[in-house]
Design an enzyme around this catalytic site. Structure first.
Site, PDB file in Angstrom:
ATOM      1  N   SER A 118     -53.188 -64.246  49.029  1.00  0.00           N
ATOM      2  CA  SER A 118     -52.612 -64.637  47.747  1.00  0.00           C
ATOM      3  C   SER A 118     -51.291 -65.354  48.018  1.00  0.00           C
ATOM      4  O   SER A 118     -50.463 -64.857  48.780  1.00  0.00           O
ATOM      5  CB  SER A 118     -52.361 -63.406  46.870  1.00  0.00           C
ATOM      6  OG  SER A 118     -53.544 -62.664  46.685  1.00  0.00           O
ATOM      7  N   GLN A 154     -53.865 -67.562  39.724  1.00  0.00           N
ATOM      8  CA  GLN A 154     -53.466 -67.298  41.099  1.00  0.00           C
ATOM      9  C   GLN A 154     -53.879 -68.439  42.011  1.00  0.00           C
ATOM     10  O   GLN A 154     -55.002 -68.954  41.910  1.00  0.00           O
ATOM     11  CB  GLN A 154     -54.083 -66.001  41.630  1.00  0.00           C
ATOM     12  CG  GLN A 154     -53.578 -65.652  43.045  1.00  0.00           C
ATOM     13  CD  GLN A 154     -54.206 -64.387  43.589  1.00  0.00           C
ATOM     14  OE1 GLN A 154     -55.123 -64.429  44.394  1.00  0.00           O
ATOM     15  NE2 GLN A 154     -53.705 -63.240  43.156  1.00  0.00           N
ATOM     16  N   ASP A 199     -54.692 -58.535  41.165  1.00  0.00           N
ATOM     17  CA  ASP A 199     -54.692 -59.244  42.449  1.00  0.00           C
ATOM     18  C   ASP A 199     -55.983 -59.014  43.218  1.00  0.00           C
ATOM     19  O   ASP A 199     -56.178 -59.572  44.297  1.00  0.00           O
ATOM     20  CB  ASP A 199     -53.485 -58.790  43.285  1.00  0.00           C
ATOM     21  CG  ASP A 199     -53.299 -59.624  44.548  1.00  0.00           C
ATOM     22  OD1 ASP A 199     -53.529 -60.857  44.497  1.00  0.00           O
ATOM     23  OD2 ASP A 199     -52.928 -59.047  45.590  1.00  0.00           O
TER      24      ASP A 199
END
Length: 285
Positions: free
Chosen positions: A224, A274, A196
């Site tokens: 995110s 993502q 991430d």
């Protein structure tokens, strides 16, 4: 002194991360992170996702390994308040097990994660050419000072490639700062944590954001939104992996980044996708 190479054990920051992956079991399928950490702002999404994966894996009794996950970040987590993980045992099969996890803080869901676990199985393999061998090796790249990095990056030794691999938006070598336990679930959770860190900055760079992490020159609200990973083969998060990121599109205040983690021998270990929020801030007044 390079504290990851001297054999003296884990760096304090990676030890703290492992501690936060050790959840308290308060019921059969309910877990809690008693102390998510101290700080300001919001919890690092990768930490919450890694903890949710850990909770899911704890309920899988068969000898199945993590093969994929998909999570939605719904609300920012906050420091200083416990996070509870509610696990739903969707399916237990001979080849696959599926779990759904909701992370709750102060009565509100902050993350939803679906994870799949697969029994070890023989199958054909296709070698996909990657950037390893066409970019400098880790020992040829300058090491970053952990004190100059945001807190969530400090458990890792990171070596940024400038310029990145051909056609990529951002590329760096990364590994945990110390030896991790042998448990493959721990390595999958640490990979989830570190994955991430990078996709949002890659998306920002595609809009013209400057600096190493793409934060300069753009007044954007970023976060995110959702995160997907596919684990192609077991790898250790305490050995060098090349994280290659490509921003593939931005529109309607959202950006999509594809990522891949490669071993030093050139094997594709993990694929990542993502979607990030990239919202321009409106002038006040």
């Amino acid at each position: 002194m390079d504290d990851i190479d001297d054999g003296s054990g884990p760096h304090p920051d990676i030890s703290l991360l492992i501690e936060r992956l050790t959840l308290e079991r308060i019921d059969r399928d309910i877990f809690r992170s008693p102390h998510p950490g101290d700080g300001e702002g919001r919890l690092f999404g990768g930490q919450v996702a890694a903890q949710a994966l850990r909770a899911a894996a704890t309920t899988v009794e068969a000898a199945h390994e993590v093969n994929s996950l998909h999570c939605y970040f719904m609300r920012p987590g906050r420091f200083g308040s416990p996070v509870t993980f509610l696990v739903d045992r969707i399916r237990d099969g001979s080849s696959f097990s599926t779990r759904r996890v909701v992370a709750v803080q102060e009565g509100e869901a902050i993350l939803n994660l679906d994870a799949s676990f697969h029994a070890e199985e023989e199958g054909d393999e296709v070698v996909v050419p990657g950037p390893v061998g066409r970019v400098p090796a880790p020992d040829e790249v300058e090491r970053e000072d952990p004190e100059d990095q945001p807190t969530q990056r400090r458990p890792f030794d990171r070596r940024e490639l400038d310029p990145p691999a051909d056609g990529s938006t951002r590329t760096f070598w990364i590994r945990a700062r110390g030896d991790l336990p042998e448990d493959p679930v721990v390595h999958a959770c640490v990979l989830t944590y570190l994955s991430d860190s990078g996709p949002v900055s890659a998306a920002r760079r595609s809009l013209g954001g400057g600096g190493r992490w793409g934060w300069e020159g753009l007044d954007l609200m970023t976060a995110s939104l959702d995160h997907t990973m596919w684990f192609h083969r077991p790898v250790r998060a305490d050995q060098w992996l090349l994280y290659d990121l490509r921003a593939v599109g931005v529109g309607r205040a959202r950006g999509l980044t594809h990522g891949s983690l490669w071993t030093t021998s050139g094997d594709l270990a993990v694929s990542v996708a993502q979607e990030s929020l990239l919202r321009r801030r409106r002038p006040r007044g």
